[in-house]
Design a protein around this motif. Structure first.
Motif, PDB file in Angstrom:
ATOM      1  N   ALA A 131     -18.972   1.174  10.850  1.00  0.00           N
ATOM      2  CA  ALA A 131     -18.208   0.082  10.255  1.00  0.00           C
ATOM      3  C   ALA A 131     -18.491  -0.038   8.763  1.00  0.00           C
ATOM      4  CB  ALA A 131     -18.539  -1.227  10.976  1.00  0.00           C
ATOM      5  N   ALA A 132     -19.751   0.126   8.377  1.00  0.00           N
ATOM      6  CA  ALA A 132     -20.118   0.042   6.962  1.00  0.00           C
ATOM      7  C   ALA A 132     -19.478   1.175   6.163  1.00  0.00           C
ATOM      8  CB  ALA A 132     -21.632   0.069   6.811  1.00  0.00           C
ATOM      9  N   ALA A 133     -19.444   2.381   6.744  1.00  0.00           N
ATOM     10  CA  ALA A 133     -18.829   3.519   6.055  1.00  0.00           C
ATOM     11  C   ALA A 133     -17.326   3.313   5.899  1.00  0.00           C
ATOM     12  CB  ALA A 133     -19.119   4.808   6.821  1.00  0.00           C
ATOM     13  N   LYS A 134     -16.681   2.769   6.927  1.00  0.00           N
ATOM     14  CA  LYS A 134     -15.249   2.512   6.836  1.00  0.00           C
ATOM     15  C   LYS A 134     -14.956   1.381   5.838  1.00  0.00           C
ATOM     16  CE  LYS A 134     -13.238   5.414   9.686  1.00  0.00           C
ATOM     17  NZ  LYS A 134     -12.265   6.434   9.178  1.00  0.00           N
ATOM     18  N   ALA A 135     -15.845   0.404   5.766  1.00  0.00           N
ATOM     19  CA  ALA A 135     -15.689  -0.644   4.752  1.00  0.00           C
ATOM     20  C   ALA A 135     -15.789  -0.046   3.350  1.00  0.00           C
ATOM     21  CB  ALA A 135     -16.749  -1.727   4.951  1.00  0.00           C
ATOM     22  N   ALA A 136     -16.715   0.880   3.180  1.00  0.00           N
ATOM     23  CA  ALA A 136     -16.845   1.557   1.886  1.00  0.00           C
ATOM     24  C   ALA A 136     -15.590   2.358   1.562  1.00  0.00           C
ATOM     25  CB  ALA A 136     -18.078   2.463   1.904  1.00  0.00           C
ATOM     26  N   LEU A 137     -15.025   3.028   2.577  1.00  0.00           N
ATOM     27  CA  LEU A 137     -13.790   3.788   2.378  1.00  0.00           C
ATOM     28  C   LEU A 137     -12.657   2.860   1.953  1.00  0.00           C
ATOM     29  CD1 LEU A 137     -12.124   6.392   2.591  1.00  0.00           C
ATOM     30  CD2 LEU A 137     -11.802   5.875   5.029  1.00  0.00           C
ATOM     31  N   SER A 138     -12.586   1.691   2.576  1.00  0.00           N
ATOM     32  CA  SER A 138     -11.533   0.737   2.236  1.00  0.00           C
ATOM     33  C   SER A 138     -11.670   0.246   0.801  1.00  0.00           C
ATOM     34  CB  SER A 138     -11.579  -0.446   3.214  1.00  0.00           C
ATOM     35  OG  SER A 138     -10.530  -1.342   2.960  1.00  0.00           O
ATOM     36  N   THR A 139     -12.888  -0.067   0.392  1.00  0.00           N
ATOM     37  CA  THR A 139     -13.117  -0.534  -0.978  1.00  0.00           C
ATOM     38  C   THR A 139     -12.818   0.566  -1.994  1.00  0.00           C
ATOM     39  OG1 THR A 139     -14.797  -2.081  -0.220  1.00  0.00           O
ATOM     40  CG2 THR A 139     -14.837  -1.496  -2.552  1.00  0.00           C
ATOM     41  N   TYR A 140     -13.273   1.772  -1.679  1.00  0.00           N
ATOM     42  CA  TYR A 140     -12.966   2.922  -2.545  1.00  0.00           C
ATOM     43  C   TYR A 140     -11.452   3.096  -2.673  1.00  0.00           C
ATOM     44  CZ  TYR A 140     -11.678   7.819  -3.197  1.00  0.00           C
ATOM     45  OH  TYR A 140     -11.045   8.976  -3.583  1.00  0.00           O
ATOM     46  N   SER A 141     -10.739   3.000  -1.547  1.00  0.00           N
ATOM     47  CA  SER A 141      -9.296   3.188  -1.538  1.00  0.00           C
ATOM     48  C   SER A 141      -8.598   2.153  -2.415  1.00  0.00           C
ATOM     49  CB  SER A 141      -8.780   3.102  -0.095  1.00  0.00           C
ATOM     50  OG  SER A 141      -7.391   3.311  -0.033  1.00  0.00           O
ATOM     51  N   LYS A 142      -9.039   0.902  -2.301  1.00  0.00           N
ATOM     52  CA  LYS A 142      -8.429  -0.157  -3.108  1.00  0.00           C
ATOM     53  C   LYS A 142      -8.651   0.093  -4.596  1.00  0.00           C
ATOM     54  CE  LYS A 142      -6.473  -4.095  -4.067  1.00  0.00           C
ATOM     55  NZ  LYS A 142      -5.010  -4.260  -3.940  1.00  0.00           N
ATOM     56  N   SER A 143      -9.865   0.458  -4.950  1.00  0.00           N
ATOM     57  CA  SER A 143     -10.155   0.726  -6.356  1.00  0.00           C
ATOM     58  C   SER A 143      -9.328   1.905  -6.873  1.00  0.00           C
ATOM     59  CB  SER A 143     -11.649   1.005  -6.527  1.00  0.00           C
ATOM     60  OG  SER A 143     -11.962   1.216  -7.894  1.00  0.00           O
ATOM     61  N   LEU A 144      -9.235   2.950  -6.056  1.00  0.00           N
ATOM     62  CA  LEU A 144      -8.464   4.123  -6.462  1.00  0.00           C
ATOM     63  C   LEU A 144      -6.998   3.757  -6.676  1.00  0.00           C
ATOM     64  CD1 LEU A 144      -8.722   7.222  -6.895  1.00  0.00           C
ATOM     65  CD2 LEU A 144      -7.977   7.480  -4.509  1.00  0.00           C
ATOM     66  N   SER A 145      -6.463   2.903  -5.814  1.00  0.00           N
ATOM     67  CA  SER A 145      -5.057   2.523  -5.944  1.00  0.00           C
ATOM     68  C   SER A 145      -4.797   1.816  -7.272  1.00  0.00           C
ATOM     69  CB  SER A 145      -4.638   1.620  -4.781  1.00  0.00           C
ATOM     70  OG  SER A 145      -5.160   0.312  -4.914  1.00  0.00           O
ATOM     71  N   LYS A 146      -5.740   0.986  -7.695  1.00  0.00           N
ATOM     72  CA  LYS A 146      -5.562   0.264  -8.959  1.00  0.00           C
ATOM     73  C   LYS A 146      -5.584   1.216 -10.145  1.00  0.00           C
ATOM     74  CE  LYS A 146      -7.867  -3.672  -9.259  1.00  0.00           C
ATOM     75  NZ  LYS A 146      -9.015  -4.616  -9.159  1.00  0.00           N
ATOM     76  N   GLU A 147      -6.328   2.316  -9.994  1.00  0.00           N
ATOM     77  CA  GLU A 147      -6.428   3.277 -11.083  1.00  0.00           C
ATOM     78  C   GLU A 147      -5.211   4.187 -11.176  1.00  0.00           C
ATOM     79  OE1 GLU A 147      -9.331   6.955 -12.597  1.00  0.00           O
ATOM     80  OE2 GLU A 147      -9.844   5.803 -10.802  1.00  0.00           O
ATOM     81  N   VAL A 148      -4.736   4.696 -10.029  1.00  0.00           N
ATOM     82  CA  VAL A 148      -3.732   5.761 -10.084  1.00  0.00           C
ATOM     83  C   VAL A 148      -2.308   5.313  -9.778  1.00  0.00           C
ATOM     84  CG1 VAL A 148      -5.487   7.475  -9.517  1.00  0.00           C
ATOM     85  CG2 VAL A 148      -4.091   6.518  -7.675  1.00  0.00           C
ATOM     86  N   SER A 149      -2.118   4.123  -9.209  1.00  0.00           N
ATOM     87  CA  SER A 149      -0.749   3.675  -8.929  1.00  0.00           C
ATOM     88  C   SER A 149       0.105   3.566 -10.194  1.00  0.00           C
ATOM     89  CB  SER A 149      -0.759   2.341  -8.189  1.00  0.00           C
ATOM     90  OG  SER A 149      -1.287   2.491  -6.879  1.00  0.00           O
ATOM     91  N   PRO A 150      -0.454   3.103 -11.329  1.00  0.00           N
ATOM     92  CA  PRO A 150       0.363   3.070 -12.549  1.00  0.00           C
ATOM     93  C   PRO A 150       0.777   4.462 -13.036  1.00  0.00           C
ATOM     94  CG  PRO A 150      -1.514   1.613 -12.752  1.00  0.00           C
ATOM     95  CD  PRO A 150      -1.752   2.442 -11.545  1.00  0.00           C
ATOM     96  N   LYS A 151       0.135   5.487 -12.472  1.00  0.00           N
ATOM     97  CA  LYS A 151       0.432   6.860 -12.890  1.00  0.00           C
ATOM     98  C   LYS A 151       1.280   7.605 -11.860  1.00  0.00           C
ATOM     99  CE  LYS A 151      -4.025   6.770 -15.239  1.00  0.00           C
ATOM    100  NZ  LYS A 151      -5.413   7.309 -15.302  1.00  0.00           N
TER     101      LYS A 151
END
Length: 259
Positions: free
Chosen positions: A152-172
């Motif tokens: 569960a902790a690893a999947k939570a980390a994946l979710s947080t990573y995914s959200k951060s990545l989306s903020k970085e690359v969605s404008p591109k």
């Protein structure tokens, strides 16, 4: 699916594509006309993917092998679907999770996505288009402390990573979306239900009920099927979902009891 999702010719990478949800995703995207490369540790007896690469994605070398194969065979990628995940942790709560077990959970549930994204995102950014889908889990917000704390902790980390990545690359031009399944009736979960049923002196339906009770119940009365999760993933990867990014879609039959 009757809706035209305009996935014909799209270059797609699906991790863990030989069983369960991954196999359903590979089959659906192939049916919809995409070019699919998939990977697992062992060569399957059958696959609808155009290309299969045997690799251990829990290692840096395995991720490099798959990323290089995508570039070699497809010249890049349009859609990445990170299905790989799972847990081998024993029961017993936090005390049963030693250093090696924690590392195994991270190596399986977080780091393959990080490594493959890092290798393949530059190509997506250069073409100013692409979709990345991370399959997380409802256990990131509904952990089962007896056996799935590390998962569960690893999947939570994946979710947080995914959200951060989306903020970085969605404008591109690259969309990043999460899909969070609950209990899915895969080969592994069927085997678990059968084992629990045998221990309890009941049948398979009784074994399923044991699992559903451990989750606090599933309002629709059954687990999701792999193809149902694949249907959601296909829609989110398509141009029909062009303004969807940075969010998580739960597909759990109503298991999570909160808003």
């Amino acid at each position: 699916m009757s809706m035209n999702l305009e996935l014909q010719g799209k270059r797609v990478l699906v991790t863990a594509g030989t069983k369960g949800v991954g196999k359903a995703v590979v089959s659906l995207f192939s049916e919809l006309g995409a070019k699919v490369l998939t990977t697992a540790r062992k060569q399957p007896t059958d696959t609808s993917a155009d290309i299969f690469v045997a690799a251990d994605l829990t290692t840096v070398e395995g991720c490099d092998l798959v990323a290089n194969a995508v570039i070699t065979h497809f010249g890049g990628v349009d859609i990445i679907i990170h299905v790989l995940g799972g847990s081998s942790a024993p029961a017993g709560g936090f005390a049963a999770l030693d250093e090696d077990q924690w590392q195994r959970e991270l190596n399986l549930n977080l780091l393959p996505a990080v490594r493959l994204d890092r290798a393949l995102l530059p190509g997506m950014l250069s073409q100013e288009a692409g979709v990345i889908i991370h399959v997380t889990s409802i256990q990131r917000e509904l952990p089962l402390p007896e056996a799935t704390t590390a998962y569960a902790a690893a999947k939570a980390a994946l979710s947080t990573y995914s959200k951060s990545l989306s903020k970085e690359v969605s404008p591109k031009g690259v969309r990043v979306v999460r899909v969070a399944p609950g209990w899915i009736e895969t080969e592994a979960s069927v085997a678990l239900a059968e084992r629990l049923a045998l221990q309890a002196g009941t049948d398979y339906e009784g074994g399923k009920k044991i699992i559903m009770n451990s989750l606090g119940g599933i309002p629709i009365g059954r687990p999701s099927r792999p193809v149902e999760v694949a249907n959601l993933i296909a829609f989110l990867a398509s141009s029909r979902a062009a303004t969807i990014t940075g969010t998580e879609y739960v597909i759990d039959g109503g298991t999570v009891p909160t808003v």
